[in-house]
Write a protein that holds these residues in place. Structure first.
Motif, PDB file in Angstrom:
ATOM      1  N   ALA A   1       0.839  -1.198   0.000  1.00  0.00           N
ATOM      2  CA  ALA A   1       0.000   0.000   0.000  1.00  0.00           C
ATOM      3  C   ALA A   1       0.876   1.252   0.000  1.00  0.00           C
ATOM      4  O   ALA A   1       0.608   2.199  -0.740  1.00  0.00           O
ATOM      5  CB  ALA A   1      -0.930   0.003   1.201  1.00  0.00           C
TER       6      ALA A   1
ATOM      7  N   CYS B   1      -4.439   3.017  -6.322  1.00  0.00           N
ATOM      8  CA  CYS B   1      -4.134   2.015  -5.298  1.00  0.00           C
ATOM      9  C   CYS B   1      -4.962   0.755  -5.509  1.00  0.00           C
ATOM     10  O   CYS B   1      -4.449  -0.357  -5.341  1.00  0.00           O
ATOM     11  CB  CYS B   1      -4.354   2.597  -3.902  1.00  0.00           C
ATOM     12  SG  CYS B   1      -3.111   3.826  -3.451  1.00  0.00           S
TER      13      CYS B   1
ATOM     14  N   TRP C   1      -8.938  -2.034  -2.693  1.00  0.00           N
ATOM     15  CA  TRP C   1      -8.515  -1.264  -1.508  1.00  0.00           C
ATOM     16  C   TRP C   1      -9.767  -0.780  -0.819  1.00  0.00           C
ATOM     17  O   TRP C   1     -10.627  -0.157  -1.452  1.00  0.00           O
ATOM     18  CB  TRP C   1      -7.637  -0.082  -1.918  1.00  0.00           C
ATOM     19  CG  TRP C   1      -6.841   0.523  -0.820  1.00  0.00           C
ATOM     20  CD1 TRP C   1      -6.302  -0.106   0.248  1.00  0.00           C
ATOM     21  CD2 TRP C   1      -6.476   1.895  -0.687  1.00  0.00           C
ATOM     22  NE1 TRP C   1      -5.601   0.770   1.025  1.00  0.00           N
ATOM     23  CE2 TRP C   1      -5.692   2.011   0.489  1.00  0.00           C
ATOM     24  CE3 TRP C   1      -6.723   3.030  -1.422  1.00  0.00           C
ATOM     25  CZ2 TRP C   1      -5.177   3.216   0.925  1.00  0.00           C
ATOM     26  CZ3 TRP C   1      -6.195   4.227  -0.988  1.00  0.00           C
ATOM     27  CH2 TRP C   1      -5.425   4.321   0.166  1.00  0.00           C
TER      28      TRP C   1
END
Length: 64
Positions: A6, A56, A63
């Motif tokens: 991340a 992301c 996510w």
């Protein structure tokens, strides 16, 4: 979710996109607060957060 992955995904982002995304997702900042901090409009703050989250999600396969 792997925190290292991340952080790597966030590190790929342009600086103000990364800041906006971190402020919103991890700091709980509202779009208006992000806009004031970055000296940008609220719609642009929204776009930066959305772009950061999209990036992301692509990199991490999702996510929250």
């Amino acid at each position: 979710m792997d925190a290292a992955k991340a952080m790597e995904a966030l590190g790929d982002l342009p600086e103000r996109t990364r800041i906006a995304c971190e402020m919103h997702r991890f700091g709980g900042a509202k779009l208006r607060e992000i806009a004031i901090y970055l000296k940008i409009s609220v719609p642009l703050a929204h776009k930066l957060v959305a772009d950061g989250i999209d990036h992301c999600r692509e990199r991490l396969g999702g996510w929250p």
